[in-house]
Write an enzyme that holds these catalytic residues in place. Structure first.
Site, PDB file in Angstrom:
ATOM      1  N   GLY A   1       0.816  -1.218   0.000  1.00  0.00           N
ATOM      2  CA  GLY A   1       0.000   0.000   0.000  1.00  0.00           C
ATOM      3  C   GLY A   1       0.844   1.260   0.000  1.00  0.00           C
ATOM      4  O   GLY A   1       1.956   1.269   0.527  1.00  0.00           O
TER       5      GLY A   1
ATOM      6  N   ARG B   1       1.069  -5.507  -5.099  1.00  0.00           N
ATOM      7  CA  ARG B   1       1.101  -6.441  -3.967  1.00  0.00           C
ATOM      8  C   ARG B   1       1.525  -7.864  -4.346  1.00  0.00           C
ATOM      9  O   ARG B   1       1.313  -8.802  -3.579  1.00  0.00           O
ATOM     10  CB  ARG B   1      -0.278  -6.509  -3.308  1.00  0.00           C
ATOM     11  CG  ARG B   1      -0.649  -5.278  -2.521  1.00  0.00           C
ATOM     12  CD  ARG B   1      -1.782  -5.575  -1.563  1.00  0.00           C
ATOM     13  NE  ARG B   1      -2.235  -4.365  -0.887  1.00  0.00           N
ATOM     14  CZ  ARG B   1      -1.658  -3.870   0.203  1.00  0.00           C
ATOM     15  NH1 ARG B   1      -0.632  -4.481   0.744  1.00  0.00           N
ATOM     16  NH2 ARG B   1      -2.114  -2.766   0.757  1.00  0.00           N
TER      17      ARG B   1
ATOM     18  N   ASP C   1       0.024   1.921   8.485  1.00  0.00           N
ATOM     19  CA  ASP C   1      -0.599   1.216   9.611  1.00  0.00           C
ATOM     20  C   ASP C   1       0.197   1.350  10.910  1.00  0.00           C
ATOM     21  O   ASP C   1      -0.337   1.117  11.990  1.00  0.00           O
ATOM     22  CB  ASP C   1      -0.742  -0.284   9.289  1.00  0.00           C
ATOM     23  CG  ASP C   1      -1.663  -0.524   8.106  1.00  0.00           C
ATOM     24  OD1 ASP C   1      -2.218   0.453   7.578  1.00  0.00           O
ATOM     25  OD2 ASP C   1      -1.814  -1.696   7.700  1.00  0.00           O
TER      26      ASP C   1
ATOM     27  N   LYS D   1       8.012   0.682   5.597  1.00  0.00           N
ATOM     28  CA  LYS D   1       6.905   1.512   5.106  1.00  0.00           C
ATOM     29  C   LYS D   1       5.574   0.937   5.532  1.00  0.00           C
ATOM     30  O   LYS D   1       5.399  -0.269   5.456  1.00  0.00           O
ATOM     31  CB  LYS D   1       6.971   1.562   3.571  1.00  0.00           C
ATOM     32  CG  LYS D   1       5.772   2.128   2.885  1.00  0.00           C
ATOM     33  CD  LYS D   1       5.118   1.172   1.878  1.00  0.00           C
ATOM     34  CE  LYS D   1       4.422   0.021   2.502  1.00  0.00           C
ATOM     35  NZ  LYS D   1       3.575  -0.774   1.588  1.00  0.00           N
ATOM     36  N   THR D   2       4.676   1.700   6.000  1.00  0.00           N
ATOM     37  CA  THR D   2       3.242   1.398   6.101  1.00  0.00           C
ATOM     38  C   THR D   2       2.571   2.463   6.949  1.00  0.00           C
ATOM     39  O   THR D   2       3.068   2.812   8.029  1.00  0.00           O
ATOM     40  CB  THR D   2       2.917  -0.003   6.681  1.00  0.00           C
ATOM     41  OG1 THR D   2       1.489  -0.108   6.752  1.00  0.00           O
ATOM     42  CG2 THR D   2       3.504  -0.305   8.034  1.00  0.00           C
TER      43      THR D   2
ATOM     44  N   ASP E   1       4.987  -7.736   5.291  1.00  0.00           N
ATOM     45  CA  ASP E   1       4.947  -8.833   4.318  1.00  0.00           C
ATOM     46  C   ASP E   1       5.990  -8.649   3.219  1.00  0.00           C
ATOM     47  O   ASP E   1       6.674  -9.594   2.823  1.00  0.00           O
ATOM     48  CB  ASP E   1       3.552  -8.936   3.692  1.00  0.00           C
ATOM     49  CG  ASP E   1       2.532  -9.513   4.665  1.00  0.00           C
ATOM     50  OD1 ASP E   1       2.935 -10.319   5.526  1.00  0.00           O
ATOM     51  OD2 ASP E   1       1.348  -9.155   4.568  1.00  0.00           O
TER      52      ASP E   1
HETATM   53  P1  FBP Z   1       0.640  -1.885   3.605  1.00  0.00           P
HETATM   54  O1  FBP Z   1       0.673  -2.677   4.872  1.00  0.00           O
HETATM   55  O2  FBP Z   1       0.994  -2.649   2.408  1.00  0.00           O
HETATM   56  O3  FBP Z   1       1.417  -0.623   3.742  1.00  0.00           O
HETATM   57  O4  FBP Z   1      -0.869  -1.411   3.339  1.00  0.00           O
HETATM   58  C1  FBP Z   1      -1.650  -0.871   4.332  1.00  0.00           C
HETATM   59  C2  FBP Z   1      -3.064  -0.588   3.910  1.00  0.00           C
HETATM   60  O5  FBP Z   1      -3.231   0.771   3.638  1.00  0.00           O
HETATM   61  C3  FBP Z   1      -4.035  -1.055   5.002  1.00  0.00           C
HETATM   62  O6  FBP Z   1      -4.229  -0.065   5.962  1.00  0.00           O
HETATM   63  C4  FBP Z   1      -5.256  -1.423   4.217  1.00  0.00           C
HETATM   64  O7  FBP Z   1      -6.029  -2.397   4.865  1.00  0.00           O
HETATM   65  C5  FBP Z   1      -4.686  -1.966   2.946  1.00  0.00           C
HETATM   66  O8  FBP Z   1      -3.449  -1.321   2.745  1.00  0.00           O
HETATM   67  C6  FBP Z   1      -5.571  -1.739   1.747  1.00  0.00           C
HETATM   68  O9  FBP Z   1      -5.059  -2.427   0.667  1.00  0.00           O
HETATM   69  P2  FBP Z   1      -5.280  -2.057  -0.860  1.00  0.00           P
HETATM   70  O10 FBP Z   1      -4.430  -0.876  -1.135  1.00  0.00           O
HETATM   71  O11 FBP Z   1      -4.789  -3.249  -1.578  1.00  0.00           O
HETATM   72  O12 FBP Z   1      -6.725  -1.771  -1.027  1.00  0.00           O
END
Ligand code: FBP
Length: 557
Positions: free
Chosen positions: A85, A149, A209, A206-207, A180
């Site tokens: 993400g 992803r 979250d 990075k994230t 991941d």
């Molecule tokens: P990462 O852990 O890859 O940084 O992504 C976090 C996130 O933003 C989460 O908060 C959310 O649940 C998810 O990505 C959403 O995924 P997508 O971008 O595939 O809709």
């Protein structure tokens, strides 16, 4: 992107010069690596060691002042990939990486793989040049090379990765990703070592979250900016609520498997209810107990003639409710085991009826008791890492439906006389590509520059680490943390896998304790705070402010 196409703020912001930690001021040749003791994984040591025979136990690395002329001699080619993400500051990681490499040797080259790890598998890449990176400095988004992803997991994919990286003569690959993606980087580091190939793999945390952190990694980048953006809008909703006094707003916030974002936004805006998944898990609360907790506040406020309020819901909430967690885990296995049959079924109802027969009776009954939209959302394909896509599950609507039912029962018994009008929101995508705050702009630039130093020194299987983040950026400390050190074994797609452990909200930590100490008061009063938008210019007390989470977690260290 032409210069003419950028906004006034972006034009002004492009002049911002990130302040590098002093240790990096003299460039990659001005630092030496100081190696610590061999490390162990945080748990499941024997299993992790067995799975990573070539990269387990690497020492911690700290950067210290010194002369390192060797790395100036040979021109290298480094690859970079954005994985998972989006998070504010990704472009500055690439800018820092680019500047670090060029400072060491102007012949060093940086190659960006396009669209995430699939760009490696498909050998789609482009060179990052001075002119290209100039357009993206201090901007949000991952659009310079895009993200994806795809997980590199099959033997063919590892073979393909080897082919792409060797054909392109890549000396090191920098993987900018979450837990991941960095687990994937660790697997690649191990595979290349096993194959006696010299390509290094360096991760960058990075994230948005905020769950890729531990003793060594104080914060993942993007959390600061994203939570500031959400806090601004949640603060605005609080003010709207306090002005109109007629709605209950249910706001679901991103954060997948941890409630850091919700907690941070809660502390910044002080709404009436802040649900924290980790607390719900530790108290083993059922879904109806969570609903009861919300209903109690609504009734109390109604008694005070306050039929309005704001509730924050972490998007991963349902995975923290033990009965729902059991359902999701059983569902994950059933979906993985019956993938082929399910593929041939045309309708969602047919799929659900089939899956009910594969679940233990009590869990099938639970799934059937949920509103149809929610049980269908639980069936949505898992992401390539086997995670349920909680961003697609409208938990706030599930809660509202259950709260309404409960309130109407209370109304029948004369225990509730209020009005319950609701509005729902989901904030996640709105914050992931925001222009990085000063903190994130500096932090990401330092992480990228530091990744250049680690790559130039031939390291592999490390996560770029920049510490002492509550101090001014000039005082930050840099180094590398072995990826295997952060690993444990978890169940994914029905199998036991080594993964970097996610950091959940600590119930003993100051951020949660602060919520605990205040929430009874916030429930019945309007103690709302209105943080307003991110400030890029102005007094440094505002522009350089970090998150409450970081301040509480790190200020005593
Ligand atoms: P990462 O852990 O890859 O940084 O992504 C976090 C996130 O933003 C989460 O908060 C959310 O649940 C998810 O990505 C959403 O995924 P997508 O971008 O595939 O809709």
């Amino acid at each position: 992107m032409s210069k003419k196409c950028i906004s006034e703020l972006q034009a002004e912001r492009s002049k911002f010069k990130p302040v590098l930690p002093a240790i990096l001021k003299n460039g990659p040749a001005g630092v030496k690596l100081r190696l610590g003791k061999a490390t162990e994984s945080i748990s499941d040591n024997k299993t992790v060691n067995k799975l990573f025979p070539n990269t387990y136990g690497l020492p911690m690395v700290n950067l210290a002042k010194g002369k390192n002329q060797e790395i100036l001699k040979k021109a290298v080619k480094v690859g970079v990939v954005l994985s998972g993400g989006q998070a504010p500051g990704g472009h500055n990681v690439i800018a820092g990486l680019f500047d670090g490499l060029k400072k060491a040797n102007s012949k060093n080259r940086l190659i960006g793989f396009l669209g995430g790890p699939s760009g490696i598998l498909d050998n789609k890449c482009k060179e990052i040049t001075n002119a290209l990176i100039a357009e993206y400095r201090n901007t949000g988004g991952f659009d310079i090379i895009q993200s994806g992803r795809t997980k590199i997991e099959t033997p063919e994919q590892f073979e393909q990765t080897k082919k792409t990286l060797t054909e392109n003569k890549i000396d090191a690959l920098v993987v900018i990703g979450g837990d991941d993606s960095n687990t994937n980087a660790a697997l690649l580091a191990e595979y290349f070592k096993k194959e006696s190939l010299n390509t290094g793999f360096i991760g960058v945390p990075k994230t948005i979250d905020g769950d890729l952190k531990n003793e060594q990694i104080e914060a993942s980048f993007g959390f600061d900016t994203a939570t500031k953006i959400y806090s601004e809008v949640v603060g605005n909703i609080c003010r709207d609520v306090n002005s109109a006094r007629k709605y209950w707003h249910f706001v679901r916030l991103m954060g997948r498997s941890a409630s850091h974002i919700t907690l941070e936004v809660g502390l910044k805006t002080q709404p009436n209810i802040v649900l924290v998944g980790e607390e719900i898990l530790s108290k083993k609360m059922t879904l109806s107990q969570v609903v009861k907790q919300i209903v109690n506040v609504i009734v109390k406020r109604a008694d005070l003639k306050k039929n309005f309020g704001v509730v924050l819901v972490p998007e991963g909430l349902i995975e923290f409710i033990p009965e729902m967690k059991a359902l999701i885990s059983s569902l994950n296995d059933a979906l993985a085991d019956n993938e082929a049959e399910l593929k041939n079924m045309p309708g969602i109802d047919e799929k659900k009826n089939f899956i009910y027969t594969k679940l233990p009776g009590n869990l099938a009954a639970l799934m059937k008791s949920l509103p149809g939209t929610i049980s269908s959302q639980l069936m949505i394909d898992r992401d390539p890492h086997g995670n349920v896509q909680v961003s697609q599950i409208e938990t706030e609507k599930l809660l509202i439906a259950m709260v309404k039912k409960c309130l109407s029962e209370l109304k029948k018994n004369g225990k509730y006389t209020g009005k319950f009008s609701t509005i729902t929101h989901f904030f996640g995508y709105e914050g992931r590509c925001g222009a990085p705050s000063n903190f994130d702009a500096n932090y990401t630039y330092a992480l990228g520059y530091n990744a250049a130093v680690l790559s130039l020194n031939g390291l592999s299987g490390y996560l770029s680490s920049v510490k002492k983040l509550v101090k001014k950026s000039a005082l930050w400390e840099c180094g590398g943390v072995p990826l295997t050190m952060m690993m444990n074994i978890e169940r994914r797609k029905g199998k036991e896998k080594p993964v970097i452990k996610k950091a959940l909200v600590e119930l003993n930590g100051t951020p949660f304790k602060t919520l605990l100490a205040n929430r009874e008061n916030w429930a019945v009063t309007e103690s709302y705070l209105y943080p307003g938008p991110i400030q890029y210019f102005g007094p440094s007390s505002i522009t350089d402010m970090t998150t409450v989470t970081l301040k509480y977690e790190q200020s005593k260290k």
